[in-house]
Design a protein around this motif. Structure first.
Motif, PDB file in Angstrom:
ATOM      1  N   MET A   1     -72.473  79.896 118.160  1.00 16.18           N
ATOM      2  CA  MET A   1     -72.691  78.603 118.790  1.00 16.18           C
ATOM      3  C   MET A   1     -73.860  77.917 118.079  1.00 16.18           C
ATOM      4  O   MET A   1     -74.869  78.536 117.783  1.00 16.18           O
ATOM      5  CB  MET A   1     -73.002  78.800 120.274  1.00 16.18           C
ATOM      6  N   SER A   2     -73.722  76.644 117.844  1.00 16.38           N
ATOM      7  CA  SER A   2     -74.771  75.891 117.150  1.00 16.38           C
ATOM      8  C   SER A   2     -75.982  75.670 118.059  1.00 16.38           C
ATOM      9  O   SER A   2     -75.884  75.738 119.291  1.00 16.38           O
ATOM     10  CB  SER A   2     -74.233  74.536 116.685  1.00 16.38           C
ATOM     11  N   ILE A   3     -77.117  75.405 117.441  1.00 12.38           N
ATOM     12  CA  ILE A   3     -78.343  75.121 118.194  1.00 12.38           C
ATOM     13  C   ILE A   3     -78.130  73.904 119.087  1.00 12.38           C
ATOM     14  O   ILE A   3     -78.571  73.877 120.240  1.00 12.38           O
ATOM     15  CB  ILE A   3     -79.535  74.897 117.237  1.00 12.38           C
ATOM     16  N   ARG A   4     -77.443  72.905 118.547  1.00 13.60           N
ATOM     17  CA  ARG A   4     -77.199  71.684 119.338  1.00 13.60           C
ATOM     18  C   ARG A   4     -76.427  72.001 120.615  1.00 13.60           C
ATOM     19  O   ARG A   4     -76.783  71.532 121.691  1.00 13.60           O
ATOM     20  CB  ARG A   4     -76.442  70.669 118.491  1.00 13.60           C
ATOM     21  N   CYS A   5     -75.385  72.803 120.493  1.00 13.62           N
ATOM     22  CA  CYS A   5     -74.597  73.173 121.684  1.00 13.62           C
ATOM     23  C   CYS A   5     -75.427  73.999 122.650  1.00 13.62           C
ATOM     24  O   CYS A   5     -75.314  73.836 123.875  1.00 13.62           O
ATOM     25  CB  CYS A   5     -73.355  73.956 121.263  1.00 13.62           C
ATOM     26  N   THR A   6     -76.271  74.865 122.124  1.00 11.38           N
ATOM     27  CA  THR A   6     -77.150  75.679 122.967  1.00 11.38           C
ATOM     28  C   THR A   6     -78.099  74.792 123.756  1.00 11.38           C
ATOM     29  O   THR A   6     -78.276  74.967 124.967  1.00 11.38           O
ATOM     30  CB  THR A   6     -77.935  76.690 122.104  1.00 11.38           C
TER      31      THR A   6
ATOM     32  N   GLU B   1     -77.762  71.558 124.445  1.00 19.97           N
ATOM     33  CA  GLU B   1     -77.005  70.742 125.393  1.00 19.97           C
ATOM     34  C   GLU B   1     -76.612  71.542 126.632  1.00 19.97           C
ATOM     35  O   GLU B   1     -76.741  71.056 127.754  1.00 19.97           O
ATOM     36  CB  GLU B   1     -75.753  70.169 124.727  1.00 19.97           C
ATOM     37  N   SER B   2     -76.157  72.758 126.419  1.00 20.54           N
ATOM     38  CA  SER B   2     -75.750  73.597 127.548  1.00 20.54           C
ATOM     39  C   SER B   2     -76.938  73.959 128.435  1.00 20.54           C
ATOM     40  O   SER B   2     -76.853  73.880 129.666  1.00 20.54           O
ATOM     41  CB  SER B   2     -75.076  74.871 127.047  1.00 20.54           C
TER      42      SER B   2
ATOM     43  N   LYS C   1     -89.778  79.572 119.431  1.00 14.75           N
ATOM     44  CA  LYS C   1     -90.242  80.951 119.586  1.00 14.75           C
ATOM     45  C   LYS C   1     -89.116  81.967 119.397  1.00 14.75           C
ATOM     46  O   LYS C   1     -89.341  83.160 119.481  1.00 14.75           O
ATOM     47  CB  LYS C   1     -90.871  81.147 120.959  1.00 14.75           C
ATOM     48  N   GLY C   2     -87.896  81.465 119.198  1.00 12.47           N
ATOM     49  CA  GLY C   2     -86.772  82.353 118.899  1.00 12.47           C
ATOM     50  C   GLY C   2     -85.777  82.584 120.013  1.00 12.47           C
ATOM     51  O   GLY C   2     -84.782  83.286 119.818  1.00 12.47           O
ATOM     52  N   GLU C   3     -86.022  82.020 121.178  1.00 13.87           N
ATOM     53  CA  GLU C   3     -85.087  82.213 122.300  1.00 13.87           C
ATOM     54  C   GLU C   3     -83.805  81.426 122.035  1.00 13.87           C
ATOM     55  O   GLU C   3     -83.853  80.267 121.646  1.00 13.87           O
ATOM     56  CB  GLU C   3     -85.716  81.752 123.614  1.00 13.87           C
ATOM     57  N   ARG C   4     -82.648  82.074 122.230  1.00 12.53           N
ATOM     58  CA  ARG C   4     -81.368  81.407 122.005  1.00 12.53           C
ATOM     59  C   ARG C   4     -80.404  81.533 123.186  1.00 12.53           C
ATOM     60  O   ARG C   4     -79.322  80.957 123.178  1.00 12.53           O
ATOM     61  CB  ARG C   4     -80.675  81.975 120.749  1.00 12.53           C
ATOM     62  N   ARG C   5     -80.793  82.283 124.200  1.00 16.76           N
ATOM     63  CA  ARG C   5     -79.908  82.475 125.354  1.00 16.76           C
ATOM     64  C   ARG C   5     -79.972  81.253 126.265  1.00 16.76           C
ATOM     65  O   ARG C   5     -81.043  80.893 126.749  1.00 16.76           O
ATOM     66  CB  ARG C   5     -80.306  83.730 126.124  1.00 16.76           C
TER      67      ARG C   5
ATOM     68  N   LEU D   1     -78.980  80.582 129.384  1.00 18.63           N
ATOM     69  CA  LEU D   1     -79.480  80.728 130.751  1.00 18.63           C
ATOM     70  C   LEU D   1     -80.985  80.960 130.776  1.00 18.63           C
ATOM     71  O   LEU D   1     -81.677  80.459 131.671  1.00 18.63           O
ATOM     72  CB  LEU D   1     -78.757  81.864 131.476  1.00 18.63           C
ATOM     73  N   MET D   2     -81.496  81.700 129.815  1.00 17.24           N
ATOM     74  CA  MET D   2     -82.936  81.917 129.753  1.00 17.24           C
ATOM     75  C   MET D   2     -83.645  80.600 129.447  1.00 17.24           C
ATOM     76  O   MET D   2     -84.671  80.282 130.064  1.00 17.24           O
ATOM     77  CB  MET D   2     -83.282  82.959 128.692  1.00 17.24           C
ATOM     78  N   LEU D   3     -83.121  79.832 128.506  1.00 18.92           N
ATOM     79  CA  LEU D   3     -83.689  78.520 128.185  1.00 18.92           C
ATOM     80  C   LEU D   3     -83.694  77.625 129.422  1.00 18.92           C
ATOM     81  O   LEU D   3     -84.695  76.972 129.731  1.00 18.92           O
ATOM     82  CB  LEU D   3     -82.902  77.854 127.058  1.00 18.92           C
ATOM     83  N   ALA D   4     -82.573  77.593 130.111  1.00 15.44           N
ATOM     84  CA  ALA D   4     -82.447  76.740 131.296  1.00 15.44           C
ATOM     85  C   ALA D   4     -83.381  77.207 132.415  1.00 15.44           C
ATOM     86  O   ALA D   4     -84.090  76.390 133.018  1.00 15.44           O
ATOM     87  CB  ALA D   4     -81.002  76.736 131.795  1.00 15.44           C
ATOM     88  N   ASN D   5     -83.405  78.500 132.697  1.00 15.90           N
ATOM     89  CA  ASN D   5     -84.234  79.012 133.789  1.00 15.90           C
ATOM     90  C   ASN D   5     -85.718  78.782 133.533  1.00 15.90           C
ATOM     91  O   ASN D   5     -86.460  78.408 134.450  1.00 15.90           O
ATOM     92  CB  ASN D   5     -83.963  80.497 134.020  1.00 15.90           C
ATOM     93  N   ARG D   6     -86.144  78.979 132.309  1.00 18.30           N
ATOM     94  CA  ARG D   6     -87.554  78.751 131.995  1.00 18.30           C
ATOM     95  C   ARG D   6     -87.902  77.268 132.069  1.00 18.30           C
ATOM     96  O   ARG D   6     -89.002  76.899 132.483  1.00 18.30           O
ATOM     97  CB  ARG D   6     -87.889  79.316 130.625  1.00 18.30           C
ATOM     98  N   ALA D   7     -86.971  76.416 131.671  1.00 15.82           N
ATOM     99  CA  ALA D   7     -87.202  74.970 131.766  1.00 15.82           C
ATOM    100  C   ALA D   7     -87.289  74.544 133.237  1.00 15.82           C
ATOM    101  O   ALA D   7     -88.135  73.723 133.603  1.00 15.82           O
ATOM    102  CB  ALA D   7     -86.094  74.197 131.047  1.00 15.82           C
ATOM    103  N   ILE D   8     -86.442  75.113 134.072  1.00 10.53           N
ATOM    104  CA  ILE D   8     -86.475  74.818 135.512  1.00 10.53           C
ATOM    105  C   ILE D   8     -87.802  75.267 136.106  1.00 10.53           C
ATOM    106  O   ILE D   8     -88.456  74.515 136.840  1.00 10.53           O
ATOM    107  CB  ILE D   8     -85.294  75.501 136.236  1.00 10.53           C
ATOM    108  N   ASP D   9     -88.201  76.483 135.786  1.00  7.25           N
ATOM    109  CA  ASP D   9     -89.477  77.002 136.304  1.00  7.25           C
ATOM    110  C   ASP D   9     -90.647  76.145 135.843  1.00  7.25           C
ATOM    111  O   ASP D   9     -91.558  75.850 136.620  1.00  7.25           O
ATOM    112  CB  ASP D   9     -89.692  78.450 135.858  1.00  7.25           C
TER     113      ASP D   9
END
Length: 75
Positions: A1-6, A8-9, A44-48, A50-58
């Protein structure tokens, strides 16, 4: 999956969660904050997604709580 799609998701997940819980702030401010937070994690290297989304929410919740503690609602 591309960075852009990551990105956006992750953004869509975070936005939808905050919207459903009634925690969205001003749309422009919230969008910029979420994207900045996701971008910082990517550097920092995170690509998951759900992890990106959860940390952004927090991060948004912590930011919103410091700005207007009496208005912050958590789920």
């Amino acid at each position: 999956m591309s960075i852009r799609c990551t990105v956006e998701s992750a953004f869509f997940i975070a936005w939808s969660c905050l919207e459903q819980s009634g925690e969205l702030g001003a749309p422009d401010e919230t969008a910029n904050f979420l994207l900045d937070t996701i971008e910082a994690q990517l550097r920092k290297g995170e690509r998951r997604q759900l992890m990106l989304a959860n940390r952004a929410i927090d991060a948004w919740r912590a930011h919103a709580a410091t700005r207007r503690p009496h208005e912050a609602r958590f789920g």
